[in-house]
Design a protein around this motif. Structure first.
Motif, PDB file in Angstrom:
ATOM      1  N   UNK A   1     -57.887  13.360 -22.323  1.00  0.00           N
ATOM      2  CA  UNK A   1     -56.776  13.804 -23.165  1.00  0.00           C
ATOM      3  C   UNK A   1     -55.428  13.664 -22.451  1.00  0.00           C
ATOM      4  N   UNK A   2     -54.435  13.207 -23.216  1.00  0.00           N
ATOM      5  CA  UNK A   2     -53.049  13.156 -22.773  1.00  0.00           C
ATOM      6  C   UNK A   2     -52.169  13.708 -23.889  1.00  0.00           C
ATOM      7  N   UNK A   3     -51.020  14.227 -23.528  1.00  0.00           N
ATOM      8  CA  UNK A   3     -50.035  14.549 -24.555  1.00  0.00           C
ATOM      9  C   UNK A   3     -49.518  13.256 -25.177  1.00  0.00           C
ATOM     10  N   UNK A   4     -49.211  13.308 -26.481  1.00  0.00           N
ATOM     11  CA  UNK A   4     -48.712  12.115 -27.169  1.00  0.00           C
ATOM     12  C   UNK A   4     -47.466  11.536 -26.503  1.00  0.00           C
ATOM     13  N   UNK A   5     -46.626  12.446 -25.960  1.00  0.00           N
ATOM     14  CA  UNK A   5     -45.358  11.986 -25.391  1.00  0.00           C
ATOM     15  C   UNK A   5     -45.469  11.570 -23.929  1.00  0.00           C
ATOM     16  N   UNK A   6     -46.678  11.582 -23.385  1.00  0.00           N
ATOM     17  CA  UNK A   6     -46.846  11.157 -22.001  1.00  0.00           C
ATOM     18  C   UNK A   6     -46.612   9.649 -21.922  1.00  0.00           C
ATOM     19  N   UNK A   7     -45.703   9.196 -21.070  1.00  0.00           N
ATOM     20  CA  UNK A   7     -45.411   7.758 -20.979  1.00  0.00           C
ATOM     21  C   UNK A   7     -46.610   6.919 -20.573  1.00  0.00           C
ATOM     22  N   UNK A   8     -47.615   7.536 -19.926  1.00  0.00           N
ATOM     23  CA  UNK A   8     -48.795   6.775 -19.535  1.00  0.00           C
ATOM     24  C   UNK A   8     -49.577   6.259 -20.734  1.00  0.00           C
ATOM     25  N   UNK A   9     -49.498   6.966 -21.883  1.00  0.00           N
ATOM     26  CA  UNK A   9     -50.263   6.551 -23.059  1.00  0.00           C
ATOM     27  C   UNK A   9     -49.879   5.132 -23.477  1.00  0.00           C
ATOM     28  N   UNK A  10     -48.585   4.894 -23.593  1.00  0.00           N
ATOM     29  CA  UNK A  10     -48.121   3.553 -23.974  1.00  0.00           C
ATOM     30  C   UNK A  10     -48.517   2.526 -22.923  1.00  0.00           C
ATOM     31  N   UNK A  11     -48.472   2.939 -21.658  1.00  0.00           N
ATOM     32  CA  UNK A  11     -48.825   2.023 -20.579  1.00  0.00           C
ATOM     33  C   UNK A  11     -50.303   1.651 -20.650  1.00  0.00           C
ATOM     34  N   UNK A  12     -51.159   2.660 -20.909  1.00  0.00           N
ATOM     35  CA  UNK A  12     -52.591   2.386 -21.044  1.00  0.00           C
ATOM     36  C   UNK A  12     -52.868   1.467 -22.226  1.00  0.00           C
TER      37      UNK A  12
ATOM     38  N   UNK B   1     -63.416  -4.881 -13.383  1.00  0.00           N
ATOM     39  CA  UNK B   1     -63.768  -6.031 -12.531  1.00  0.00           C
ATOM     40  C   UNK B   1     -64.920  -5.665 -11.595  1.00  0.00           C
ATOM     41  N   UNK B   2     -65.965  -5.039 -12.169  1.00  0.00           N
ATOM     42  CA  UNK B   2     -67.029  -4.476 -11.327  1.00  0.00           C
ATOM     43  C   UNK B   2     -68.154  -5.464 -11.084  1.00  0.00           C
ATOM     44  N   UNK B   3     -68.701  -5.380  -9.891  1.00  0.00           N
ATOM     45  CA  UNK B   3     -69.913  -6.101  -9.594  1.00  0.00           C
ATOM     46  C   UNK B   3     -71.000  -5.075  -9.366  1.00  0.00           C
ATOM     47  N   UNK B   4     -72.119  -5.259 -10.066  1.00  0.00           N
ATOM     48  CA  UNK B   4     -73.211  -4.309  -9.922  1.00  0.00           C
ATOM     49  C   UNK B   4     -72.907  -2.965 -10.531  1.00  0.00           C
ATOM     50  N   UNK B   5     -71.874  -2.883 -11.358  1.00  0.00           N
ATOM     51  CA  UNK B   5     -71.579  -1.635 -12.055  1.00  0.00           C
ATOM     52  C   UNK B   5     -70.851  -0.622 -11.222  1.00  0.00           C
ATOM     53  N   UNK B   6     -70.357  -1.013 -10.053  1.00  0.00           N
ATOM     54  CA  UNK B   6     -69.686  -0.009  -9.229  1.00  0.00           C
ATOM     55  C   UNK B   6     -68.573  -0.635  -8.421  1.00  0.00           C
ATOM     56  N   UNK B   7     -67.327  -0.292  -8.767  1.00  0.00           N
ATOM     57  CA  UNK B   7     -66.203  -0.733  -7.953  1.00  0.00           C
ATOM     58  C   UNK B   7     -65.019   0.172  -8.221  1.00  0.00           C
ATOM     59  N   UNK B   8     -65.020   1.389  -7.635  1.00  0.00           N
ATOM     60  CA  UNK B   8     -63.937   2.326  -7.887  1.00  0.00           C
ATOM     61  C   UNK B   8     -62.587   1.760  -7.468  1.00  0.00           C
ATOM     62  N   UNK B   9     -61.582   2.033  -8.320  1.00  0.00           N
ATOM     63  CA  UNK B   9     -60.213   1.607  -8.026  1.00  0.00           C
ATOM     64  C   UNK B   9     -59.506   2.715  -7.258  1.00  0.00           C
ATOM     65  N   UNK B  10     -58.501   2.348  -6.538  1.00  0.00           N
ATOM     66  CA  UNK B  10     -57.693   3.330  -5.832  1.00  0.00           C
ATOM     67  C   UNK B  10     -56.585   3.804  -6.771  1.00  0.00           C
ATOM     68  N   UNK B  11     -56.715   5.038  -7.261  1.00  0.00           N
ATOM     69  CA  UNK B  11     -55.726   5.563  -8.201  1.00  0.00           C
ATOM     70  C   UNK B  11     -54.658   6.350  -7.452  1.00  0.00           C
ATOM     71  N   UNK B  12     -53.430   6.269  -7.935  1.00  0.00           N
ATOM     72  CA  UNK B  12     -52.388   7.047  -7.265  1.00  0.00           C
ATOM     73  C   UNK B  12     -51.342   7.599  -8.207  1.00  0.00           C
ATOM     74  N   UNK B  13     -51.277   7.074  -9.423  1.00  0.00           N
ATOM     75  CA  UNK B  13     -50.179   7.435 -10.312  1.00  0.00           C
ATOM     76  C   UNK B  13     -50.421   8.785 -10.962  1.00  0.00           C
ATOM     77  N   UNK B  14     -49.375   9.617 -11.021  1.00  0.00           N
ATOM     78  CA  UNK B  14     -49.528  10.953 -11.585  1.00  0.00           C
ATOM     79  C   UNK B  14     -49.603  10.881 -13.094  1.00  0.00           C
ATOM     80  N   UNK B  15     -50.518  11.660 -13.686  1.00  0.00           N
ATOM     81  CA  UNK B  15     -50.647  11.723 -15.138  1.00  0.00           C
ATOM     82  C   UNK B  15     -51.001  13.122 -15.579  1.00  0.00           C
ATOM     83  N   UNK B  16     -51.104  13.332 -16.871  1.00  0.00           N
ATOM     84  CA  UNK B  16     -51.433  14.644 -17.420  1.00  0.00           C
ATOM     85  C   UNK B  16     -52.687  14.512 -18.242  1.00  0.00           C
ATOM     86  N   UNK B  17     -53.671  15.343 -17.971  1.00  0.00           N
ATOM     87  CA  UNK B  17     -54.921  15.328 -18.719  1.00  0.00           C
ATOM     88  C   UNK B  17     -55.150  16.676 -19.351  1.00  0.00           C
TER      89      UNK B  17
END
Length: 734
Positions: free
Chosen positions: A566-577, A718-734
């Motif tokens: 869940x994100x707030x509708x006005x969260x700028x990340x929504x449009x980015x996603x 872009x996973x191989x074998x079903x497992x390739x965690x990305x390095x997340x850093x950007x702040x968001x609201x859930x």
């Protein structure tokens, strides 16, 4: 030797940054401050080295409350913010605990309804026009105090200035509740919110997370005020009042509302309770008609903020089985209740209401009569008003005279005195321990850590002292079961039990016995009662994600799925996603909320289990019930165990209604509690957090996503074998 760990890249880091970490922290920093704060609660024994060791290597995760709030200031803080689970029979206490982040259980039995919320005063929320949220337009349509005084001149007016704190907000609700108890329906109660801090202001007790401002509570009170003069039973009015307040907590952003509502099977109004969350379109229809209707589209469940359970006892099962000593009227009532529950659980596609076996809960009424002489709620931070104390006395008498005294928290893992109680919980991860001895030491260390928390001041001081209740849980169980014993789920529950399975179950019993032993010896050292209950298995949804573990004792949900966040509708990340290709949907249930779907593949799918890997919907209901019975026997034990929180998932395209009813009838009486959830896409909820997708759909979504950093989940692209965690850093609201 301590194996220092860090968060699982991606999801773990994201969850930590969102809910646990303070600026710049990593797991080692969290481990230090949490161990320090907790160990300072007991000046006699220095438990810092042991607790720090197990936190650093993540053989204990404690629980999210401890990880978020634990630090050197812990001895001076209220216990509420360190408690996962609670009960409340008064609406203002329910609200206070929700605001503290606690999951709250309430019983809505007819005999326990002391306050009729339809008899509340005329409640008028006001705010000064100079308040920043009024000036910004965030709060609209409310009178000022001066205008309200003019408008209601000549009436009996009570003015209450709502303080700017959790306790202050609860005090505002207390004013309504005590006046409803007095039946002062002709009075005007003006609640002035001018002193409440504006939207976005930092909340010190929540690590400077942004405040929601007065608007959400003022809106909630407008809804609560609509109950005045309504033609509904007191229990239903209470449920509406709690729901409106829970909505307010959800809007707060940094907190969430978690509730369970229970009602006794013998109540005349039990069928209204069973129907309460059902969409209007389902009322009066057969199960088959409802299933046909659901196939045509989504139908919104009502009063969605609580999990609802029907409280049943041995007499219910005796009546359902038509034993000759049960009256004919009881047999008829039990059969009608059973049929209504089965139709709703399976036909509505919600799994609700659940069944709670209150006679199987671990009960201990020692010193319970003290509540006839002393108020059951009150602390250094919160003192109930004089009228409220009279209300509490009447409620106490009703609860003590009731046929049962204990219910559970929203997720069902803790036994709690229904009048008002707490439990503090922690997770142990034997999968992360150095060896079996180190794992046992962790169970003992965590037992002591939780008992220290119970020495803190709280709104339920008397009950905490009476029961000293704790919940030592475990998580990552399936990973440990496989890596330590080479054991898959089906072999663990197979009959007859294999030698390998017996070794696993007996090791769990060894750990449970260690908790019992440590609780007894440490209670003697502290000079407190031995905890009435001490072992549990909680959902562990947040803490497990920190290190990519299966949650609690649950099976992995699916092999490939979308995790909706869940994100707030006005969260700028929504449009980015959306621009990056992630699935996006706006919700109607949660106004102003958008959900984003993230393709996910669980870590356990990468451990080389082959055909021994079993997901939740692949396990039969009968296998899952045996899993629960074994956990209750070997982990909880007979005398000091709480509950196992478990959601039994099944595929209704594979399990027919007749098969479902048969397995429920045979197995529900044999366990303490269980929730069920059919895994289908047309549930009577607007969305579920996890939606299974095929390998092809997974690959299609992943292929359409442009790689980016996220702060939401352990998303795989872009996973191989079903497992390739990305390095997340950007702040968001859930």
């Amino acid at each position: 030797m301590t194996i220092a760990r860090n968060y699982e890249a991606g999801m773990g880091q994201a969850v930590a940054d969102r809910t646990i970490n303070r600026p710049g922290e990593q797991w080692s920093d969290v481990s230090h401050r949490v161990a320090l704060g907790n160990s300072l609660l007991d000046q006699k024994v220095n438990d810092y080295p042991a607790l720090s060791h197990h936190l650093l290597q993540a053989s204990t995760l404690m629980s999210g409350r401890h990880l978020q709030h634990g630090d050197v200031d812990q001895p001076g803080r209220p216990m509420e913010v360190f408690s996962n689970c609670s009960t409340a029979m008064l609406r203002f206490l329910n609200f206070k605990l929700l605001l503290s982040g606690s999951g709250v259980g309430s019983a809505y039995d007819d005999a326990l309804m002391v306050v009729d919320w339809t008899k509340q005063p005329n409640v008028v929320p006001v705010i000064d026009p100079s308040h920043p949220d009024v000036a910004s337009g965030r709060v609209k349509g409310f009178l000022s105090l001066r205008d309200a005084m003019h408008l209601y001149e000549g009436r009996e007016i009570v003015v209450f200035h709502v303080p700017d704190s959790r306790e202050g907000w609860a005090k505002g609700i207390e004013q309504i509740e005590k006046m409803a108890y007095q039946g002062l329906t002709d009075h005007i109660l003006i609640l002035d919110f001018t002193a409440v801090r504006c939207f976005g202001s930092p909340i010190k007790g929540m690590q400077n997370r942004p405040a929601s401002g007065p608007g959400p509570l003022m809106d909630a009170i407008v809804n609560v005020a609509r109950l005045r003069g309504a033609t509904m039973a007191p229990w239903k009015a209470a449920m509406y009042a709690d729901h409106f307040q829970a909505e307010c907590v959800l809007v707060g952003g940094a907190r969430r509302a978690a509730r369970i509502a229970t009602k006794f099977w013998r109540d005349k109004t039990i069928f209204d309770f069973i129907d309460l969350k059902r969409p209007l379109e389902f009322r009066g229809k057969t199960r088959e008609e409802v299933e046909e209707l659901r196939a045509t589209g989504f139908y919104q469940s009502h009063l969605w903020s609580s999990n609802n359970s029907v409280a049943v006892d041995q007499e219910f099962w005796d009546a359902l089985n038509c034993h000759p000593w049960m009256k004919q009227a009881d047999r008829i009532q039990a059969r009608k209740v059973w049929n209504a529950i089965m139709d709703a659980q399976h036909g509505d596609g919600t799994g609700e209401p659940a069944l709670l076996n209150v006679h199987k809960l671990t009960m201990n009424d020692t010193d319970i009569e003290q509540y006839r002489e002393q108020a059951f709620a009150g602390s250094k931070l919160y003192t109930p008003d004089a009228v409220t104390l009279e209300l509490m006395k009447e409620l106490t008498e009703r609860v003590l005279a009731h046929s049962y005294h204990y219910i559970v928290n929203p997720c069902g893992e803790i036994v709690l005195f229904m009048l008002g109680a707490f439990c503090v919980i922690a997770d142990v991860v034997p999968f992360h321990a150095i060896d079996d001895d180190d794992a046992e030491d962790c169970f003992r260390v965590v037992t002591r850590a939780l008992m220290r928390v119970n020495t803190m001041d709280s709104i339920y001081n008397l009950e905490v002292a009476r029961t000293n209740r704790i919940g030592v849980g475990l998580t990552g169980l399936h990973e440990w079961m496989w890596t330590r014993f080479g054991l898959g789920f089906r072999e663990a529950v197979a009959l007859p039990m294999t030698a390998k399975a017996a070794e696993f179950w007996n090791m769990l019993k060894r750990f449970g016995d260690a908790v019992d032993d440590e609780a007894k010896s440490y209670a003697k050292l502290l000079g407190v009662v031995v905890p009435h209950t001490n072992k549990t298995a909680k959902p562990a949804g947040t803490t497990s994600k920190l290190f990519g573990l299966t949650e609690g004792v649950h099976l992995p949900p699916m092999r490939k799925y979308l995790r909706w966040v869940q994100f707030r509708n006005d969260d700028p990340l929504v449009a980015e996603y959306a621009a990056k290709g992630y699935p996006i949907r706006q919700l109607e249930t949660y106004a102003g909320t958008t959900i984003v779907g993230f393709p996910t593949a669980p870590v356990i799918t990468t451990l080389g289990m082959g055909d021994k890997l079993v997901t939740a919907s692949e396990a039969t209901p009968a296998e899952q019930f045996r899993w629960l019975r074994l956990l209750e026997r070997y982990w909880l034990g007979e005398t000091r165990g709480n509950q196992i929180s478990y959601t039994l998932k099944y595929d209704p395209t594979v399990v027919s209604f007749s098969q479902f009813e048969k397995v429920m009838r045979e197995n529900v009486p044999t366990v303490r509690a269980v929730s069920v959830l059919p895994q289908i896409n047309s549930l009577s909820y607007e969305y579920t957090p996890e939606e299974e997708i095929s390998e092809e759909r997974f690959a299609e979504i992943v292929a359409g996503i442009v790689a980016m950093s996220e702060d939401v989940d352990r998303v795989h692209v872009d996973c191989e074998g079903g497992s390739c965690p990305i390095d997340f850093s950007k702040a968001g609201v859930v």
